[in-house]
Design a protein around this motif. Sequence first.
Motif, PDB file in Angstrom:
ATOM      1  N   ILE A  93      -3.210  -3.352   6.682  1.00 36.15           N
ATOM      2  CA  ILE A  93      -1.950  -2.925   6.048  1.00 36.15           C
ATOM      3  C   ILE A  93      -0.988  -2.285   7.063  1.00 36.15           C
ATOM      4  CG2 ILE A  93      -2.772  -2.662   3.659  1.00 36.15           C
ATOM      5  CD1 ILE A  93      -3.367   0.310   4.317  1.00 36.15           C
ATOM      6  N   ARG A 114       2.520  -1.195   9.007  1.00 34.22           N
ATOM      7  CA  ARG A 114       3.827  -0.719   8.528  1.00 34.22           C
ATOM      8  C   ARG A 114       4.872  -1.055   9.577  1.00 34.22           C
ATOM      9  NH1 ARG A 114       5.912   4.392  10.582  1.00 34.22           N
ATOM     10  NH2 ARG A 114       3.827   4.959  11.330  1.00 34.22           N
ATOM     11  N   ASN A 165      11.300  -2.089  11.002  1.00 36.92           N
ATOM     12  CA  ASN A 165      12.173  -2.978  11.766  1.00 36.92           C
ATOM     13  C   ASN A 165      12.260  -4.301  10.987  1.00 36.92           C
ATOM     14  OD1 ASN A 165      12.781  -5.181  13.532  1.00 36.92           O
ATOM     15  ND2 ASN A 165      12.505  -3.802  15.270  1.00 36.92           N
ATOM     16  N   LEU A 179      -2.211  -0.547  14.045  1.00 41.66           N
ATOM     17  CA  LEU A 179      -1.510  -0.599  15.336  1.00 41.66           C
ATOM     18  C   LEU A 179      -1.610   0.740  16.071  1.00 41.66           C
ATOM     19  CD1 LEU A 179       1.646  -2.459  13.939  1.00 41.66           C
ATOM     20  CD2 LEU A 179      -0.486  -3.453  14.806  1.00 41.66           C
ATOM     21  N   GLY A 180      -2.406   1.662  15.485  1.00 41.77           N
ATOM     22  CA  GLY A 180      -2.569   2.987  16.109  1.00 41.77           C
ATOM     23  C   GLY A 180      -1.500   3.963  15.642  1.00 41.77           C
ATOM     24  N   SER A 181      -0.803   3.593  14.556  1.00 44.28           N
ATOM     25  CA  SER A 181       0.241   4.409  13.924  1.00 44.28           C
ATOM     26  C   SER A 181       1.511   4.476  14.791  1.00 44.28           C
ATOM     27  CB  SER A 181      -0.300   5.799  13.562  1.00 44.28           C
ATOM     28  OG  SER A 181       0.420   6.302  12.458  1.00 44.28           O
ATOM     29  N   GLY A 194       4.576   4.291  16.994  1.00 41.03           N
ATOM     30  CA  GLY A 194       4.686   3.859  18.389  1.00 41.03           C
ATOM     31  C   GLY A 194       3.780   2.687  18.724  1.00 41.03           C
ATOM     32  N   ASP A 250       0.845  -1.191   0.000  1.00 42.25           N
ATOM     33  CA  ASP A 250       0.000   0.000   0.000  1.00 42.25           C
ATOM     34  C   ASP A 250       0.877   1.236   0.000  1.00 42.25           C
ATOM     35  OD1 ASP A 250      -2.868   1.181   0.706  1.00 42.25           O
ATOM     36  OD2 ASP A 250      -1.369   2.274   1.871  1.00 42.25           O
ATOM     37  N   TRP A 278      -8.523  11.196   0.140  1.00 47.47           N
ATOM     38  CA  TRP A 278      -9.439  11.876   1.077  1.00 47.47           C
ATOM     39  C   TRP A 278     -10.558  12.548   0.277  1.00 47.47           C
ATOM     40  CZ3 TRP A 278      -8.750  11.836   6.399  1.00 47.47           C
ATOM     41  CH2 TRP A 278      -7.497  11.441   6.859  1.00 47.47           C
ATOM     42  N   TYR A 295      -6.512   0.930   7.909  1.00 45.35           N
ATOM     43  CA  TYR A 295      -5.163   1.524   8.012  1.00 45.35           C
ATOM     44  C   TYR A 295      -4.883   1.884   9.474  1.00 45.35           C
ATOM     45  CZ  TYR A 295      -6.792   6.553   7.807  1.00 45.35           C
ATOM     46  OH  TYR A 295      -7.362   7.788   8.028  1.00 45.35           O
ATOM     47  N   SER A 296      -3.614   2.167   9.762  1.00 47.25           N
ATOM     48  CA  SER A 296      -3.163   2.397  11.151  1.00 47.25           C
ATOM     49  C   SER A 296      -3.706   1.323  12.093  1.00 47.25           C
ATOM     50  CB  SER A 296      -3.568   3.800  11.629  1.00 47.25           C
ATOM     51  OG  SER A 296      -3.003   4.778  10.795  1.00 47.25           O
ATOM     52  N   TYR A 324       3.066  10.037   0.152  1.00 44.99           N
ATOM     53  CA  TYR A 324       3.938   9.543   1.221  1.00 44.99           C
ATOM     54  C   TYR A 324       5.401   9.920   0.968  1.00 44.99           C
ATOM     55  CZ  TYR A 324      -0.006   6.610   2.713  1.00 44.99           C
ATOM     56  OH  TYR A 324      -1.224   6.159   3.138  1.00 44.99           O
ATOM     57  N   LYS A 343      -2.608   6.082  -4.356  1.00 47.56           N
ATOM     58  CA  LYS A 343      -3.739   6.971  -4.040  1.00 47.56           C
ATOM     59  C   LYS A 343      -3.517   8.372  -4.613  1.00 47.56           C
ATOM     60  CE  LYS A 343      -3.775   4.615   0.400  1.00 47.56           C
ATOM     61  NZ  LYS A 343      -2.403   4.570   0.916  1.00 47.56           N
TER      62      LYS A 343
END
Length: 338
Positions: A280, A282, A285, A240-242, A244, A58, A127, A237-238, A63, A95
Motif C-alpha cells: 500500500i 502512498r 505526486n 518505500l521506507g516512508s 522521502g 488504505d 496497534w 506498509y511503508s 491519519y 483502522k
Amino acid sequence: MSLTPKLLKDAQIKLNNTHNPVFMPQFGFGTAANADELEINKEAIKVAVRDAGIRCIDTARFYGGGKIEYAVGEAIEELIKEKVVTREELFITTKIWPNQWNKAQESLDKSLKALKLDYVDLLLQHWPICFLEIVNPATGELYGTPHDEKTGKPLYDETGDYITTYKQMDAIYNSPNNTKVRAIGVSNYAVSQLERVLADDTIKTKPSILQVELNPQLNQEELVKFCTKNGIVVIGYSPLGSTGAPILKLPEVNEIAKAHDITAYDVIVSWFIKKNLAVIPRSLNLQRVAKMKYYYDLTDDEVAKIDQIGIDKPYRHIDEDFTAILPGFTGRVKTENK
Ligand code: NDP
C-alpha cells in the motif's frame, strides 16, 4: 532484458476467516497524511482510482489528525457520482487507533460517518496498545498519542489489554445484524501477540490480515512465515521506507531496475506481488500516482537478492516513542538520526 508489464488491478488475494468470500486487491493506495494535505490527498485518491485503476484504499481514523477519512469520503463520493467506479468495486480499509482501544464500535461508526460509507471492507486494530483517553482542551478531541506533560513519556492505560480491541471487533463482525464490516484483522502485531489471538477460544473469527511495516530493509521473514502457515494475508506498509522513499535509493534495487529498464519503484512493487504480499504505497505526486498501474515478473534470484538486504542490514523506519513497549520495536525518537 525488458519485462512485460502486468496490470496491478488484476492481482487479487482471497482472504481467509471471512463468512463470505472476500477478495482484496494486492495493491492499495496509502493515505497517511498531515492535516494540511487533505485537498491534495483527495485529488491523489481520485487520480489513483480514475487514472491508475486502483481499487483499494488504505486509511485510518488517526491519519491527518483525524481528518483524512473526510477527504477519502469526499473522493469516493465524487468518483461514484462521476461513474468512475461503484462502491462494490472498491475495497476500503480503516483502522481503530489505541486511544479508542475500548470503543471499537464508536470508532467504526465515526469512520463510516467520515467516509460517508455504509460499510468498510476491512477493519484493522491499528496497534496492540491501549492509550489513556485524554481530551485536548484546545480542540475538545482525544489526544491521539497522549504524553505526560512533565516526563514527555507516552501515557498508556495500564488497566487495558490490547486484545480487548480485537475481541470487540470480533463481536461486531459476528453480530447477526453486521452489515458494516466484511473482514477484520490486526496491524503491528508480533508473532507472540498473534499466537495469543489464535489460541483464544472466546474469539470466533481469527484475523484475515496482518498489516506491518515491510520493505527490503525489513522483510519480516518470521512474521510472514507464521502468517502464511495460519492463513493470514500480510499487507506491507511503508513499502518505500516512508517519507522521502529511502528504499528507492538502495543500490541493489537500482541495479535490478537498470537491468530491466524499469524504475526502482517498479522493482519494489513487483517484489511484493511476486512474494504474494499485499502492498500500500502512498504518493501525493499526481504524475506518479497516475502511473501506479503495472508490476513486472521478477526472477526468483532477483527476489532473493532484495530479501538479502534486510537479512544483512535490517532497519525499521516506523519506530516512534510509543512503540517502545512492543516486541521488535525500539521506540526510537524522531529526532535521532536514521
Ligand atoms: P511509503 O513507504 O509509501 O512512502 C511514501 C513516500 O514515497 C512519499 O514521500 C512519496 O513522495 C514517495 N514516493 C512514492 N512513490 C514514489 C516514486 N515513484 N518515486 C519516488 N518517491 C515516491 O510511505 P508510508 O509510510 O505512508 O506507507 C504507505 C501507507 O501505509 C500509508 O500511507 C498508510 O496508508 C500505511 N501505513 C500503515 C501503518 C500502520 O501502522 N498500519 C503505518 C504507516 C503507514 P511523493 O508524495 O512526493 O510521491
